[in-house]
Design a protein around this motif. Structure first.
Motif, PDB file in Angstrom:
ATOM      1  N   VAL A 166      54.392  49.862  10.985  1.00  0.00           N
ATOM      2  CA  VAL A 166      53.656  48.709  11.506  1.00  0.00           C
ATOM      3  C   VAL A 166      52.692  49.231  12.551  1.00  0.00           C
ATOM      4  O   VAL A 166      52.937  50.264  13.194  1.00  0.00           O
ATOM      5  N   LEU A 167      51.578  48.518  12.723  1.00  0.00           N
ATOM      6  CA  LEU A 167      50.577  48.867  13.717  1.00  0.00           C
ATOM      7  C   LEU A 167      50.388  47.662  14.631  1.00  0.00           C
ATOM      8  O   LEU A 167      50.067  46.559  14.166  1.00  0.00           O
ATOM      9  N   LEU A 168      50.604  47.870  15.934  1.00  0.00           N
ATOM     10  CA  LEU A 168      50.519  46.812  16.927  1.00  0.00           C
ATOM     11  C   LEU A 168      49.442  47.172  17.946  1.00  0.00           C
ATOM     12  O   LEU A 168      49.388  48.322  18.409  1.00  0.00           O
ATOM     13  N   ARG A 169      48.606  46.202  18.303  1.00  0.00           N
ATOM     14  CA  ARG A 169      47.581  46.428  19.326  1.00  0.00           C
ATOM     15  C   ARG A 169      47.972  45.724  20.618  1.00  0.00           C
ATOM     16  O   ARG A 169      48.392  44.557  20.600  1.00  0.00           O
ATOM     17  N   ALA A 170      47.816  46.409  21.738  1.00  0.00           N
ATOM     18  CA  ALA A 170      48.130  45.819  23.038  1.00  0.00           C
ATOM     19  C   ALA A 170      47.031  44.847  23.439  1.00  0.00           C
ATOM     20  O   ALA A 170      45.854  45.206  23.480  1.00  0.00           O
ATOM     21  N   GLU A 171      47.410  43.622  23.757  1.00  0.00           N
ATOM     22  CA  GLU A 171      46.468  42.608  24.218  1.00  0.00           C
ATOM     23  C   GLU A 171      46.395  42.548  25.740  1.00  0.00           C
ATOM     24  O   GLU A 171      45.595  41.800  26.298  1.00  0.00           O
ATOM     25  N   MET A 172      47.220  43.324  26.396  1.00  0.00           N
ATOM     26  CA  MET A 172      47.190  43.551  27.847  1.00  0.00           C
ATOM     27  C   MET A 172      47.846  44.909  28.048  1.00  0.00           C
ATOM     28  O   MET A 172      48.385  45.492  27.096  1.00  0.00           O
ATOM     29  N   ASP A 173      47.776  45.469  29.234  1.00  0.00           N
ATOM     30  CA  ASP A 173      48.493  46.721  29.503  1.00  0.00           C
ATOM     31  C   ASP A 173      49.988  46.452  29.418  1.00  0.00           C
ATOM     32  O   ASP A 173      50.512  45.597  30.151  1.00  0.00           O
ATOM     33  N   VAL A 174      50.663  47.144  28.519  1.00  0.00           N
ATOM     34  CA  VAL A 174      52.072  46.864  28.263  1.00  0.00           C
ATOM     35  C   VAL A 174      52.904  48.137  28.299  1.00  0.00           C
ATOM     36  O   VAL A 174      52.384  49.255  28.229  1.00  0.00           O
ATOM     37  N   ILE A 175      54.199  47.945  28.398  1.00  0.00           N
ATOM     38  CA  ILE A 175      55.182  48.984  28.129  1.00  0.00           C
ATOM     39  C   ILE A 175      55.941  48.541  26.891  1.00  0.00           C
ATOM     40  O   ILE A 175      56.543  47.463  26.875  1.00  0.00           O
ATOM     41  N   VAL A 176      55.857  49.349  25.853  1.00  0.00           N
ATOM     42  CA  VAL A 176      56.588  49.076  24.618  1.00  0.00           C
ATOM     43  C   VAL A 176      57.862  49.912  24.634  1.00  0.00           C
ATOM     44  O   VAL A 176      57.820  51.114  24.927  1.00  0.00           O
ATOM     45  N   VAL A 177      58.975  49.272  24.361  1.00  0.00           N
ATOM     46  CA  VAL A 177      60.265  49.961  24.312  1.00  0.00           C
ATOM     47  C   VAL A 177      60.822  49.824  22.908  1.00  0.00           C
ATOM     48  O   VAL A 177      60.821  48.726  22.334  1.00  0.00           O
ATOM     49  N   MET A 178      61.275  50.948  22.364  1.00  0.00           N
ATOM     50  CA  MET A 178      61.832  50.981  21.017  1.00  0.00           C
ATOM     51  C   MET A 178      63.230  51.573  21.055  1.00  0.00           C
ATOM     52  O   MET A 178      63.466  52.569  21.747  1.00  0.00           O
ATOM     53  N   SER A 179      64.143  50.985  20.312  1.00  0.00           N
ATOM     54  CA  SER A 179      65.499  51.512  20.172  1.00  0.00           C
ATOM     55  C   SER A 179      65.782  51.731  18.691  1.00  0.00           C
ATOM     56  O   SER A 179      65.669  50.798  17.888  1.00  0.00           O
ATOM     57  N   ALA A 180      66.112  52.968  18.329  1.00  0.00           N
ATOM     58  CA  ALA A 180      66.574  53.264  16.971  1.00  0.00           C
ATOM     59  C   ALA A 180      68.014  52.774  16.901  1.00  0.00           C
ATOM     60  O   ALA A 180      68.945  53.470  17.311  1.00  0.00           O
ATOM     61  N   CYS A 181      68.182  51.566  16.413  1.00  0.00           N
ATOM     62  CA  CYS A 181      69.431  50.815  16.541  1.00  0.00           C
ATOM     63  C   CYS A 181      70.661  51.651  16.171  1.00  0.00           C
ATOM     64  O   CYS A 181      70.707  52.243  15.090  1.00  0.00           O
ATOM     65  N   PRO A 182      71.673  51.700  17.057  1.00  0.00           N
ATOM     66  CA  PRO A 182      72.864  52.524  16.814  1.00  0.00           C
ATOM     67  C   PRO A 182      73.906  51.875  15.896  1.00  0.00           C
ATOM     68  O   PRO A 182      74.992  52.442  15.724  1.00  0.00           O
ATOM     69  N   GLN A 183      73.590  50.713  15.332  1.00  0.00           N
ATOM     70  CA  GLN A 183      74.600  49.973  14.566  1.00  0.00           C
ATOM     71  C   GLN A 183      75.075  50.789  13.360  1.00  0.00           C
ATOM     72  O   GLN A 183      74.294  51.108  12.452  1.00  0.00           O
TER      73      GLN A 183
ATOM     74  N   THR B 223      62.425  46.283  19.195  1.00  0.00           N
ATOM     75  CA  THR B 223      61.151  46.542  19.856  1.00  0.00           C
ATOM     76  C   THR B 223      60.865  45.460  20.889  1.00  0.00           C
ATOM     77  O   THR B 223      60.965  44.268  20.585  1.00  0.00           O
ATOM     78  N   TRP B 224      60.508  45.894  22.098  1.00  0.00           N
ATOM     79  CA  TRP B 224      60.152  44.987  23.190  1.00  0.00           C
ATOM     80  C   TRP B 224      58.777  45.353  23.729  1.00  0.00           C
ATOM     81  O   TRP B 224      58.331  46.495  23.584  1.00  0.00           O
ATOM     82  N   ALA B 225      58.134  44.401  24.400  1.00  0.00           N
ATOM     83  CA  ALA B 225      56.896  44.677  25.133  1.00  0.00           C
ATOM     84  C   ALA B 225      56.937  43.922  26.448  1.00  0.00           C
ATOM     85  O   ALA B 225      57.250  42.727  26.480  1.00  0.00           O
ATOM     86  N   PHE B 226      56.625  44.619  27.539  1.00  0.00           N
ATOM     87  CA  PHE B 226      56.584  44.046  28.875  1.00  0.00           C
ATOM     88  C   PHE B 226      55.196  44.275  29.469  1.00  0.00           C
ATOM     89  O   PHE B 226      54.609  45.356  29.297  1.00  0.00           O
ATOM     90  N   SER B 227      54.678  43.294  30.170  1.00  0.00           N
ATOM     91  CA  SER B 227      53.425  43.470  30.897  1.00  0.00           C
ATOM     92  C   SER B 227      53.606  44.539  31.973  1.00  0.00           C
ATOM     93  O   SER B 227      54.565  44.496  32.743  1.00  0.00           O
TER      94      SER B 227
END
Length: 221
Positions: free
Chosen positions: A184-201, A59-63
């Protein structure tokens, strides 16, 4: 498209919308081995669900205003004073300010902030010679699918990844210990782009040997 860096899977052709804006309250799927990017406005929350209980979610988050500001774990661990976040913790950016807030965790709380996202080089070390889906490329493709270029691949928050650290500082790769439906529940503290990868491992056992779908819902402020 350079196959050395970017392979292809259905991530490229299946964004949540053209620019990543979701329908609030709608349940979306991140299929096994794929990634998705979604815009989450400040104050909105994103609920990420380990539907089968066996899946790691990178999981990543970018402004949204500056993709060069992102959730950063070399900075975030300093902010919270521990290796893994718990409910109530801010998740810090590389500018040392909260980018997300960790509000809820129904799982046993076993996550990882130490290990880099898997990539082509990781699978080569594991003796995979052909292209293998990987979280680093899933991040790149998920952002490309909504018209953006990710500036780098930061250390992700590896939700539900079970990497115990022994007294001597050694680590292990163990299967998840969450149960089906944990979230899990995450709240954005700024306008973000959340990226999720269902890990291929599927070479080592972190996903119990078989990658699976996860789901997410963006909820209003």
């Amino acid at each position: 498209m350079n196959s050395e860096w970017l392979g292809t899977n259905a991530t490229l052709d299946n964004p949540v919308s053209g620019d990543g804006t979701p329908v609030l309250g709608q349940r979306y799927t991140v299929p096994a081995r794929e990634g998705r990017a979604v815009r989450v406005a400040r104050g909105q929350t994103i609920r990420i669900v380990n539907t089968h209980g066996t899946q790691v979610c990178d999981t990543w988050a970018f402004s949204q205003s500056n993709l060069h500001e992102f959730m950063s774990w070399e900075h975030g661990r300093v902010m919270i004073g521990r290796v893994n976040p718990v409910a109530g913790d801010p998740l810090g950016s590389n500018r040392r300010r909260p980018i997300l807030q960790f509000l809820e965790d129904s799982s046993p709380g076993i996550h990882d902030t130490i290990y880099a996202a898997c990539d082509l080089y990781r699978y080569r070390i594991l003796d995979v010679t052909d292209y293998h889906d990987n979280c680093s490329d899933n991040l790149r493709m998920a952002m490309a699918a909504i018209g953006l270029t990710v500036p780098e691949v930061p250390q992700p928050l590896n939700l539900w990844m079970n990497i115990p650290i022994s007294e001597g500082g050694r680590t292990e790769f163990l299967p998840t210990v969450s149960k089906a439906g944990d979230h899990v529940l995450l709240r954005a503290e700024m306008d973000v782009i959340v990226v999720m990868s269902a890990c291929p491992q599927d070479i080592i056992q972190i996903n119990h040997g078989t990658p699976a779908d996860i789901h997410f819902i963006v909820e209003p402020a």
